[in-house]
Design a protein around this motif. Sequence first.
Motif, PDB file in Angstrom:
ATOM      1  N   PRO A  64     -12.269 -53.579  54.949  1.00  0.00           N
ATOM      2  CA  PRO A  64     -12.584 -54.241  53.702  1.00  0.00           C
ATOM      3  C   PRO A  64     -13.936 -53.325  53.422  1.00  0.00           C
ATOM      4  O   PRO A  64     -14.601 -52.639  53.988  1.00  0.00           O
ATOM      5  CB  PRO A  64     -13.157 -55.712  54.029  1.00  0.00           C
ATOM      6  N   GLN A  65     -14.168 -53.874  51.886  1.00  0.00           N
ATOM      7  CA  GLN A  65     -15.580 -53.154  51.463  1.00  0.00           C
ATOM      8  C   GLN A  65     -16.870 -53.747  52.470  1.00  0.00           C
ATOM      9  O   GLN A  65     -16.861 -54.681  52.524  1.00  0.00           O
ATOM     10  CB  GLN A  65     -15.802 -53.656  49.906  1.00  0.00           C
ATOM     11  N   GLY A  66     -17.875 -52.621  52.581  1.00  0.00           N
ATOM     12  CA  GLY A  66     -18.998 -53.249  53.504  1.00  0.00           C
ATOM     13  C   GLY A  66     -18.731 -53.205  54.914  1.00  0.00           C
ATOM     14  O   GLY A  66     -19.734 -53.577  55.734  1.00  0.00           O
ATOM     15  N   THR A 114     -22.380 -44.723  53.249  1.00  0.00           N
ATOM     16  CA  THR A 114     -21.237 -44.054  53.578  1.00  0.00           C
ATOM     17  C   THR A 114     -20.404 -44.271  52.485  1.00  0.00           C
ATOM     18  O   THR A 114     -19.803 -45.445  52.345  1.00  0.00           O
ATOM     19  CB  THR A 114     -20.606 -44.063  55.030  1.00  0.00           C
ATOM     20  N   VAL A 115     -19.755 -43.259  51.567  1.00  0.00           N
ATOM     21  CA  VAL A 115     -18.937 -43.532  50.541  1.00  0.00           C
ATOM     22  C   VAL A 115     -17.384 -42.866  50.677  1.00  0.00           C
ATOM     23  O   VAL A 115     -17.527 -41.397  51.418  1.00  0.00           O
ATOM     24  CB  VAL A 115     -19.304 -42.859  49.344  1.00  0.00           C
ATOM     25  N   PHE A 116     -16.528 -43.547  50.713  1.00  0.00           N
ATOM     26  CA  PHE A 116     -15.111 -42.864  51.125  1.00  0.00           C
ATOM     27  C   PHE A 116     -14.353 -42.886  49.659  1.00  0.00           C
ATOM     28  O   PHE A 116     -14.120 -44.001  49.005  1.00  0.00           O
ATOM     29  CB  PHE A 116     -14.345 -43.586  52.104  1.00  0.00           C
TER      30      PHE A 116
END
Length: 342
Positions: A64-66, A114-116
């Motif tokens: 999940p996000q975060g 961190t961006v995916f």
Amino acid sequence: MDTPQNTALTRALTELPGPLPVRGVIHIVIPHTDRFTVVGNHLAQHAGLSTVAVGLAVRIQSLPQGTEIGIKALAARLPEGEKLIAAALRELEAHGYLRRAVTNLPNGRIVTRTVFCNQPMALLRTRVVAQRPAPPQTPPPVQDPAPESPAPEGAAAPQAPALPDVQQEQEQDHAPEAPAPQDHAPFVALVPPPTAPRQPSPPLPQPRELTAELDRAATALLSDLRRHAHQLVLSENDIRRLAPAVAAWLERDTHPDTIRHTLTNDLPQPLRHPAKLLKHRLTVLLPPPLPGADDLAAPARPRIAVTPFQTCDGCERAFRAPTPGHCRDCRNAHSPAQAAAA
């Protein structure tokens, strides 16, 4: 009793339409209704990514996000070690799936986000931004047409009135513009593939002269490491192979406590090959020899030769000259007199 067998897979194979392939994998596709993640074939069949990197990318997409996806956070949840996870993250970062960006928060803290991206190549395509709809035009008031006289035969039919220039300009302003083509450089893989030839590891440092005293001190230091770090249990062969490197450190006047701290500080968890880790640290972190007293002395300033003062034998005026004699004025005055006498 017979061994219980699961016949559900066999029954599902019989229900597949069409002839089954003779060899290779046979897919039984059951549609997901909840708790599923869509993964593209560009990632699942990526030729430049290792299997660990592909699996880690799928795991990150399902989170999940975060959720924290740092090296230590992933190593705490996965059976792989930190070194393998770090290598997989570098592969994903090299191919554009992952990006680490340093961000300044409003409270002054600096954090790494961190961006995916599940489709990095889609970011390179030209995207058309939807234009806002034009405001509705208010139609002009309809006026009663004036009575027209019948047109004569053979006259041309009346043409539709052209739109006003202002209305044409507004339509041109609100018309969507074609996006300009953009040139993007393709991603370049920074991580070598697993089949790339490996660089030979540097040799262990060796002392100039391995004396019995140095060998005894190095062997004792390596044998005592397990008292300070229980992971560093070395065999006799490992100690015999690493002792010359420790002797090289001792030969360079390195304190034993400094060597012990260098070898036992910040050990990876779990540590699978202690001898290889010690070999790497002894080779890469070897300090230079201590400088001598002559090297630390301040460089001598260059001496400047100064011409001393002399007293003229004729007029007793001071002038600079390497040897006593007459000044320049006296020498010039005596030269015509000597020439006339001659």
